[in-house]
Design a protein around this motif. Sequence first.
Motif, PDB file in Angstrom:
ATOM      1  N   GLN A 297       0.840  -1.204   0.000  1.00 18.06           N
ATOM      2  CA  GLN A 297       0.000   0.000   0.000  1.00 18.06           C
ATOM      3  C   GLN A 297       0.876   1.255   0.000  1.00 18.06           C
ATOM      4  O   GLN A 297       0.621   2.211  -0.744  1.00 18.06           O
ATOM      5  CB  GLN A 297      -0.925  -0.001   1.225  1.00 18.06           C
ATOM      6  CG  GLN A 297      -1.881  -1.190   1.309  1.00 18.06           C
ATOM      7  CD  GLN A 297      -2.993  -1.127   0.268  1.00 18.06           C
ATOM      8  OE1 GLN A 297      -3.159  -0.126  -0.435  1.00 18.06           O
ATOM      9  NE2 GLN A 297      -3.754  -2.191   0.158  1.00 18.06           N
ATOM     10  N   ARG A 329      -7.191 -13.624  -8.064  1.00 17.81           N
ATOM     11  CA  ARG A 329      -8.331 -12.936  -7.437  1.00 17.81           C
ATOM     12  C   ARG A 329      -7.870 -12.144  -6.208  1.00 17.81           C
ATOM     13  O   ARG A 329      -8.404 -11.069  -5.915  1.00 17.81           O
ATOM     14  CB  ARG A 329      -9.415 -13.952  -7.050  1.00 17.81           C
ATOM     15  CG  ARG A 329     -10.133 -14.559  -8.255  1.00 17.81           C
ATOM     16  CD  ARG A 329     -11.372 -15.328  -7.845  1.00 17.81           C
ATOM     17  NE  ARG A 329     -11.069 -16.486  -7.016  1.00 17.81           N
ATOM     18  CZ  ARG A 329     -10.803 -17.701  -7.498  1.00 17.81           C
ATOM     19  NH1 ARG A 329     -10.793 -17.908  -8.815  1.00 17.81           N
ATOM     20  NH2 ARG A 329     -10.559 -18.706  -6.692  1.00 17.81           N
ATOM     21  N   LEU A 332      -6.562  -8.957  -7.634  1.00 16.58           N
ATOM     22  CA  LEU A 332      -7.641  -8.104  -8.134  1.00 16.58           C
ATOM     23  C   LEU A 332      -8.379  -7.418  -6.987  1.00 16.58           C
ATOM     24  O   LEU A 332      -8.730  -6.238  -7.070  1.00 16.58           O
ATOM     25  CB  LEU A 332      -8.608  -8.933  -8.977  1.00 16.58           C
ATOM     26  CG  LEU A 332      -8.020  -9.509 -10.279  1.00 16.58           C
ATOM     27  CD1 LEU A 332      -8.964 -10.535 -10.881  1.00 16.58           C
ATOM     28  CD2 LEU A 332      -7.725  -8.390 -11.276  1.00 16.58           C
ATOM     29  N   ASN A 333      -8.592  -8.143  -5.918  1.00 21.07           N
ATOM     30  CA  ASN A 333      -9.286  -7.576  -4.766  1.00 21.07           C
ATOM     31  C   ASN A 333      -8.442  -6.472  -4.113  1.00 21.07           C
ATOM     32  O   ASN A 333      -8.962  -5.419  -3.718  1.00 21.07           O
ATOM     33  CB  ASN A 333      -9.591  -8.675  -3.751  1.00 21.07           C
ATOM     34  CG  ASN A 333     -10.422  -8.165  -2.585  1.00 21.07           C
ATOM     35  OD1 ASN A 333     -11.551  -7.718  -2.759  1.00 21.07           O
ATOM     36  ND2 ASN A 333      -9.870  -8.229  -1.385  1.00 21.07           N
ATOM     37  N   LEU A 335      -6.351  -4.556  -5.556  1.00 19.63           N
ATOM     38  CA  LEU A 335      -6.178  -3.411  -6.454  1.00 19.63           C
ATOM     39  C   LEU A 335      -7.434  -2.556  -6.583  1.00 19.63           C
ATOM     40  O   LEU A 335      -7.415  -1.548  -7.309  1.00 19.63           O
ATOM     41  CB  LEU A 335      -5.739  -3.904  -7.843  1.00 19.63           C
ATOM     42  CG  LEU A 335      -4.288  -4.380  -7.943  1.00 19.63           C
ATOM     43  CD1 LEU A 335      -4.042  -5.083  -9.268  1.00 19.63           C
ATOM     44  CD2 LEU A 335      -3.316  -3.215  -7.759  1.00 19.63           C
ATOM     45  N   LYS A 336      -8.497  -2.948  -5.918  1.00 14.75           N
ATOM     46  CA  LYS A 336      -9.714  -2.138  -5.983  1.00 14.75           C
ATOM     47  C   LYS A 336      -9.422  -0.728  -5.461  1.00 14.75           C
ATOM     48  O   LYS A 336      -8.832  -0.554  -4.399  1.00 14.75           O
ATOM     49  CB  LYS A 336     -10.820  -2.786  -5.154  1.00 14.75           C
ATOM     50  CG  LYS A 336     -11.389  -4.055  -5.789  1.00 14.75           C
ATOM     51  CD  LYS A 336     -12.461  -4.689  -4.917  1.00 14.75           C
ATOM     52  CE  LYS A 336     -13.017  -5.954  -5.571  1.00 14.75           C
ATOM     53  NZ  LYS A 336     -14.029  -6.617  -4.714  1.00 14.75           N
ATOM     54  N   GLY A 337      -9.803   0.262  -6.232  1.00 15.05           N
ATOM     55  CA  GLY A 337      -9.536   1.647  -5.857  1.00 15.05           C
ATOM     56  C   GLY A 337      -8.262   2.202  -6.446  1.00 15.05           C
ATOM     57  O   GLY A 337      -7.976   3.399  -6.310  1.00 15.05           O
ATOM     58  N   TYR A 338      -7.467   1.340  -7.114  1.00 17.00           N
ATOM     59  CA  TYR A 338      -6.231   1.788  -7.759  1.00 17.00           C
ATOM     60  C   TYR A 338      -6.340   1.611  -9.275  1.00 17.00           C
ATOM     61  O   TYR A 338      -7.003   0.685  -9.763  1.00 17.00           O
ATOM     62  CB  TYR A 338      -5.025   0.993  -7.268  1.00 17.00           C
ATOM     63  CG  TYR A 338      -4.686   1.207  -5.814  1.00 17.00           C
ATOM     64  CD1 TYR A 338      -4.089   2.391  -5.380  1.00 17.00           C
ATOM     65  CD2 TYR A 338      -4.963   0.222  -4.871  1.00 17.00           C
ATOM     66  CE1 TYR A 338      -3.777   2.586  -4.044  1.00 17.00           C
ATOM     67  CE2 TYR A 338      -4.654   0.405  -3.526  1.00 17.00           C
ATOM     68  CZ  TYR A 338      -4.062   1.594  -3.121  1.00 17.00           C
ATOM     69  OH  TYR A 338      -3.753   1.783  -1.802  1.00 17.00           O
ATOM     70  N   HIS A 339      -5.684   2.491 -10.001  1.00 23.00           N
ATOM     71  CA  HIS A 339      -5.588   2.359 -11.454  1.00 23.00           C
ATOM     72  C   HIS A 339      -4.137   2.071 -11.803  1.00 23.00           C
ATOM     73  O   HIS A 339      -3.246   2.878 -11.489  1.00 23.00           O
ATOM     74  CB  HIS A 339      -6.052   3.636 -12.158  1.00 23.00           C
ATOM     75  CG  HIS A 339      -5.819   3.608 -13.641  1.00 23.00           C
ATOM     76  ND1 HIS A 339      -6.534   2.782 -14.485  1.00 23.00           N
ATOM     77  CD2 HIS A 339      -4.920   4.294 -14.433  1.00 23.00           C
ATOM     78  CE1 HIS A 339      -6.109   2.960 -15.727  1.00 23.00           C
ATOM     79  NE2 HIS A 339      -5.137   3.873 -15.719  1.00 23.00           N
ATOM     80  N   ALA A 381     -10.794 -10.030 -15.935  1.00 16.93           N
ATOM     81  CA  ALA A 381     -11.165  -8.845 -15.151  1.00 16.93           C
ATOM     82  C   ALA A 381     -10.788  -7.551 -15.862  1.00 16.93           C
ATOM     83  O   ALA A 381     -10.984  -6.462 -15.311  1.00 16.93           O
ATOM     84  CB  ALA A 381     -10.499  -8.906 -13.784  1.00 16.93           C
ATOM     85  N   TYR A 383      -7.644  -6.664 -16.976  1.00 18.04           N
ATOM     86  CA  TYR A 383      -6.265  -6.237 -16.767  1.00 18.04           C
ATOM     87  C   TYR A 383      -5.331  -6.984 -17.725  1.00 18.04           C
ATOM     88  O   TYR A 383      -5.691  -8.034 -18.271  1.00 18.04           O
ATOM     89  CB  TYR A 383      -5.811  -6.514 -15.337  1.00 18.04           C
ATOM     90  CG  TYR A 383      -6.452  -5.643 -14.281  1.00 18.04           C
ATOM     91  CD1 TYR A 383      -5.814  -4.499 -13.805  1.00 18.04           C
ATOM     92  CD2 TYR A 383      -7.697  -5.970 -13.738  1.00 18.04           C
ATOM     93  CE1 TYR A 383      -6.385  -3.700 -12.824  1.00 18.04           C
ATOM     94  CE2 TYR A 383      -8.286  -5.177 -12.757  1.00 18.04           C
ATOM     95  CZ  TYR A 383      -7.626  -4.048 -12.311  1.00 18.04           C
ATOM     96  OH  TYR A 383      -8.200  -3.264 -11.343  1.00 18.04           O
TER      97      TYR A 383
END
Length: 451
Positions: A297, A329, A332-333, A335-339, A381, A383
Motif C-alpha cells: 500500500q 483474485r 484483483l481484490n 487493487l480495488k480503488g487503484y488504477h 477482469a 487487466y
Amino acid sequence: MKQKILSLLLLCCLSFSLAVPASAASSLPFSDVPSNIWYYTYVKDLYDSKVINGTTATTFSPQGTVTFGQALKLILLAAGYEEQAPTTTHWASGYYRLASQKGFLPSNLNLTLDQPITRLQIASIAVRTLGLTRTSSKSPFSDTTDQSALILYDHGVFTGVETETGLLFKPNDNITRAEVSAVIWRIDQLEEENTPTTPAPPAEETGDYFYFGGKKVYVVEELPKSTYDNSLFQVNENGFLTYDSDEYTCKIGIDVSRYQENIDWAAVKGAGVQFAMLRLGYRGYGSGALVMDPYFQQNIQGAQANGIEVGVYFFSQAITPEEGAEEARFCLNALKGYHITYPIVFDWESYDSSLEPRTDGLDDKILTQCAVAFCEEVEAAGYQSMVYSNLTYFYLHFDLNQLVDYPLWLAQYNSRPSFYYHFDIWQYSGTGKVPGIDGNVDLNIHFIPKK
C-alpha cells in the motif's frame, strides 16, 4: 544428479575440494557465490548432490583455476568411467593413463597434471571422451573456429560469453571453478538424456531446436522471436540501461518489495525511473496462506503520487490451477480503488527443498497450468497479465506453447539478453543502486513498440 556420479565423486579429495562436507548444508554457505550470479544454479546443484565443495567452509573461489588432472578426473567420471587408482606417485596418473589408452587426449596437448587447463583444452578432451559430433553448421564464436568448441556449443555444454563485439569462446583463458561446474553439470545432463529408459520414451518431437543446459529445447513456432539488436543497448547518464531502435523505444523501471523497506519515491522519480513493478503479495511456501506484502500500500501510493507508472507481481507457490486463479483474485481484490497501467504478473519461483516447500517436485505441466489460470483470471477482469521467469524455467519447465497469449518478463542478469523469444520487460540486474532506495534493487527495461 545421477547416482553414478554421486557415488564416484564421494571419495574425491582433491585441492579442487570435491570431498563431501562433514555436515552437508541445505543451502550454499559460500559468500562469494551470490544467488543472482550466472553460475549459482550449477554450483548449488552440484553442492546439494555432494559432488563439489568450497575451498573453505565459506568460500567457493569461483574464479580459481582448475588443473589438467582435476579436469580430467571430472570429465571421465561425468562420462561414466570408474574411479582410477594412481599408477605413479601423482594422484591423477590413473586418469591420465585411461584417457591416453582411450585416445581422449589431443596429440598437441602439452600439460603436466598440475598445470591449469584452458577452455579449449578441456573442450577438446570432453568432445573426444563423450564422442560428440556437430548438429548444425552454425559457427557462433568470433574468436575460434575449433571444432571442439563448436561441437560443445551445439550440445549446450559451452555457451560462450556475450560481448558487444559478438559471442566469444575465449579459447586460451584458463577454465575457472565456476565454469567447470557448469560444464560438468551440463555433461551430466547430456549423459542422462542419452541413457536409455524402460519403458521406451514416446516418439521425440520434431522441428527446429537448440540446446540449453545440455537439454534439447524445441522452438515454439507460435511464439515471436526476439528481434532486439544487442548493439543498441546504452547506459544513460544515470546508470540505467536504455534501448532505442527503428522498432522500439523503452522505459526505465525497477521492481520492489518489503526488502527495500521505506522508499523515497520522489528521489526515485528524480533519478529517472518511469515505472515500478510492486510485489503485491505472496503465498507461503509452507502454509500456502495468501499474504499481502506489508509495504505494498505504501509503495503503490508513493509511486503513483510521484508520477511513476505501476504494475504488480504476485510471488506464487500455487500447486494447482485453482490456486493460481485464487492468487489472481487476491491481486484483483487488493487493487480495488487503484488504477495501474502495467501488468499483473505471475511470478513462480522454486524454494530450497530442505525447507520442505509445498511446491517441491511440482510437475511442469501443473506449473504451466497454474500460470495460465492466473493469467486467464486477470485478463477476464480487464487487466493485462504477464509471466515472469528466467532462462532455465522458460526453456526447461514452462510449456511455452501454452503461454503464447501472454507477455513475458525475463530475468537475466547480463549486459545483453540472449533469450530466444520476444519479451516485453527485461530484469537485467539484481544489484542496482537508485537514489531514494537503501541497498540493492532490481533494474528493468520495458520495450515499447514505436507506432
